[in-house]
Write an enzyme that holds these catalytic residues in place. Structure first.
Site, PDB file in Angstrom:
ATOM      1  CE1 TYR A   4      -3.722   2.479   0.597  1.00 52.21           C
ATOM      2  CE2 TYR A   4      -2.439   3.266   2.464  1.00 52.21           C
ATOM      3  CZ  TYR A   4      -3.498   3.420   1.592  1.00 52.21           C
ATOM      4  OH  TYR A   4      -4.344   4.516   1.701  1.00 52.21           O
ATOM      5  CG  ASP A  35       5.703   3.787   0.897  1.00 54.15           C
ATOM      6  OD1 ASP A  35       5.999   4.516   1.867  1.00 54.15           O
ATOM      7  OD2 ASP A  35       4.538   3.583   0.519  1.00 54.15           O
ATOM      8  CE  LYS A  58       0.904   4.576   8.480  1.00 57.30           C
ATOM      9  NZ  LYS A  58       1.000   4.015   7.129  1.00 57.30           N
TER      10      LYS A  58
HETATM   11  C1  PLP Z   1       0.328   4.551   5.786  1.00 58.97           C
HETATM   12  C2  PLP Z   1       1.076   4.331   4.550  1.00 58.97           C
HETATM   13  C3  PLP Z   1       0.970   5.197   3.447  1.00 58.97           C
HETATM   14  C4  PLP Z   1      -0.039   6.298   3.375  1.00 58.97           C
HETATM   15  O1  PLP Z   1       0.199   7.299   4.292  1.00 58.97           O
HETATM   16  P1  PLP Z   1      -1.007   8.317   4.649  1.00 58.97           P
HETATM   17  O2  PLP Z   1      -0.362   9.283   5.582  1.00 58.97           O
HETATM   18  O3  PLP Z   1      -2.096   7.501   5.252  1.00 58.97           O
HETATM   19  O4  PLP Z   1      -1.426   8.959   3.368  1.00 58.97           O
HETATM   20  C5  PLP Z   1       1.813   4.994   2.378  1.00 58.97           C
HETATM   21  N1  PLP Z   1       2.705   3.994   2.370  1.00 58.97           N
HETATM   22  C6  PLP Z   1       2.822   3.140   3.392  1.00 58.97           C
HETATM   23  C7  PLP Z   1       3.854   2.053   3.339  1.00 58.97           C
HETATM   24  C8  PLP Z   1       2.008   3.254   4.507  1.00 58.97           C
HETATM   25  O5  PLP Z   1       2.110   2.367   5.502  1.00 58.97           O
END
Ligand code: PLP
Length: 432
Positions: A148, A241, A269
């Site tokens: 994701y 990511d 995060k």
């Molecule tokens: C949470 C997450 C996102 C999205 O971040 P948001 O702040 O919710 O837009 C993207 N990549 C990874 C790996 C994530 O865990």
């Protein structure tokens, strides 16, 4: 304040919520749709515990999806945010603290020369891909099934049918023409990546270096290095990511832990410890393409927001000054994992625990989960029972079989022992 909020039961608040918020929530998983039961409405949280408006309390392993690595309402973070708020909440001009936090991030994360602040992980990943497309003059990207990267159109894409790796929209509203530019490969499967590269010229490969959004799935030996090699051979940009893994699996993220350096990195995060901060960054030649130093446009009214940056600074200073924090996270998470394996072994349960540091998932399947297909094959009904038993006994796991639990620094020995007791009993009850 407290009294007013504690008057309503969660169900009353949800009834009001459903009238004004789609599905009663602002992010789908919060509705508990895949585990059933009534989702809590949070009144407050402190340390490892979260409390609902009706007074129920849980040991929390959602941990704001990993953001609050020091624990809820950490005093250092709260003080920093309060002090920042008194100086003004947003200016639309440069501040010194956002420079200071950028310097710290560049120092901590091995592959970074420069970063750009944004406000969410979604913005970070979509911007990184824009830079990669600009740098390579190519349009196609490769992503992995089950990873994701936020909700930008290019990532809400599933594998198409047949042998073709071209993606199809997995949400209405995503243009098929755009989804077609996203090629889908399988995590931990370099052959599937090579196949995608044979299909189209690739601007970027984007990957969660430890997958966390299909449950916790570690990269196998050679997988990340193999991605590095394929990208180098084709002049493609490798994007890690690290929105979830950054500052969690080590001070420098997964790239430090596994010793493979990407061209670009996205972070979120933990970088704002629960406030809306995120960033993308990479080598100087790539980041210099970003406006106003280069032609690739990207901007944000609240980017580098002083409250979010203050929270990030308080957090990352602790994480870089006190590496023993990672030993503590490892020890408490290993204690939970060991307790689960004990009962799995004794009762011969068809259950697998996967963990990297303080990221862990209990999969209701006998075999290791290496990629999304394995996660999908797990027993989702059994996970629902497991989740519900744990929830009733005061342990709040992420409410989906495809998510990762996060231990924080505030999960102390007593909390972890209580967790081990509840979760082992929940596993027993799930299968008997
Ligand atoms: C949470 C997450 C996102 C999205 O971040 P948001 O702040 O919710 O837009 C993207 N990549 C990874 C790996 C994530 O865990």
């Amino acid at each position: 304040m407290t009294d007013i909020f504690s008057l309503g039961a969660s169900s009353d608040v949800f009834e009001r919520a459903r009238r004004v918020l789609p599905g009663g929530v602002n992010s789908p998983v919060r509705a508990f749709g895949s585990v059933g039961g009534e989702a809590p409405v949070v009144q407050s949280a402190a340390g490892a515990r979260v409390r609902a408006v009706d007074g129920r309390e849980w040991i929390d392993y959602i941990s704001s999806w990993g953001a609050v690595v020091l624990g809820h309402a950490d005093p250092d973070v709260v003080d920093a945010v309060e002090e920042a708020a008194e100086r003004g909440t947003s200016f639309g001009l440069l501040t010194e603290t956002e420079v200071e936090l950028a310097e710290l991030v560049v120092e901590m994360v091995p592959s970074l020369d420069m970063v750009r602040w944004v406000s969410s992980g979604t913005e970070a990943t979509m911007s990184a891909v824009r830079v990669a497309r600009a740098a390579t003059g190519r349009d196609h990207i490769v992503k992995f099934a089950g990873c994701y990267h936020g909700h930008a159109d290019s990532f809400l894409v599933a594998a198409g049918s047949g042998a073709a790796t071209h993606g199809t929209p997995n949400s209405p509203g995503v243009p098929a023409a755009l989804a077609d530019l996203t090629l889908i490969a399988r995590f931990n499967d370099l052959n599937s990546v090579a196949q995608a590269f044979e299909t189209e010229p690739v601007a970027a490969v984007i990957v969660e270096p430890v997958a966390g959004n299909m449950g916790c799935v570690p990269p196998e030996e050679g997988f990340l290095g193999g991605l590095r090699q394929i990208c180098d051979e084709h002049g493609s940009i490798l994007v890690f990511d690290e929105v979830m893994t950054g500052f969690r699996v080590s001070p420098g993220g997964a790239q430090e832990l596994y010793g493979v350096l990407p061209d670009m990195t996205t972070m979120g995060k933990i970088i704002g410890h629960g406030l809306p901060a995120a960033a993308y960054g990479g080598r100087e030649d790539l980041m210099s393409m970003v406006s106003p130093s280069g032609p690739v446009y990207q901007a944000g009214t609240l980017a580098g927001n002083p409250l979010a940056v203050a929270a990030g600074l308080a957090t990352l200073r602790r994480l870089s000054d006190e590496p023993e924090i990672y030993d503590a996270l490892e020890a408490s998470s290993a204690r939970i994992e060991d307790a689960l394996w004990d009962v799995i072994g004794t009762l011969e349960l068809p259950v697998t625990v996967q963990r990297v540091g303080s990221m862990w998932t209990v999969f209701m399947t006998e075999t290791p989960v290496r990629e999304y297909g394995d996660a999908e094959a797990a027993d989702l009904a059994a996970f629902g029972r497991f989740f519900t038993y744990a929830f009733e006994e005061g342990v709040l796991l992420p409410p989906s079989a495809f998510e990762t639990a996060f231990t924080t620094l505030s999960h102390d020995e007593d909390t972890v022992e209580e967790t081990a007791r509840v979760l082992t009993t929940a596993l027993e009850r799930t299968w008997t």
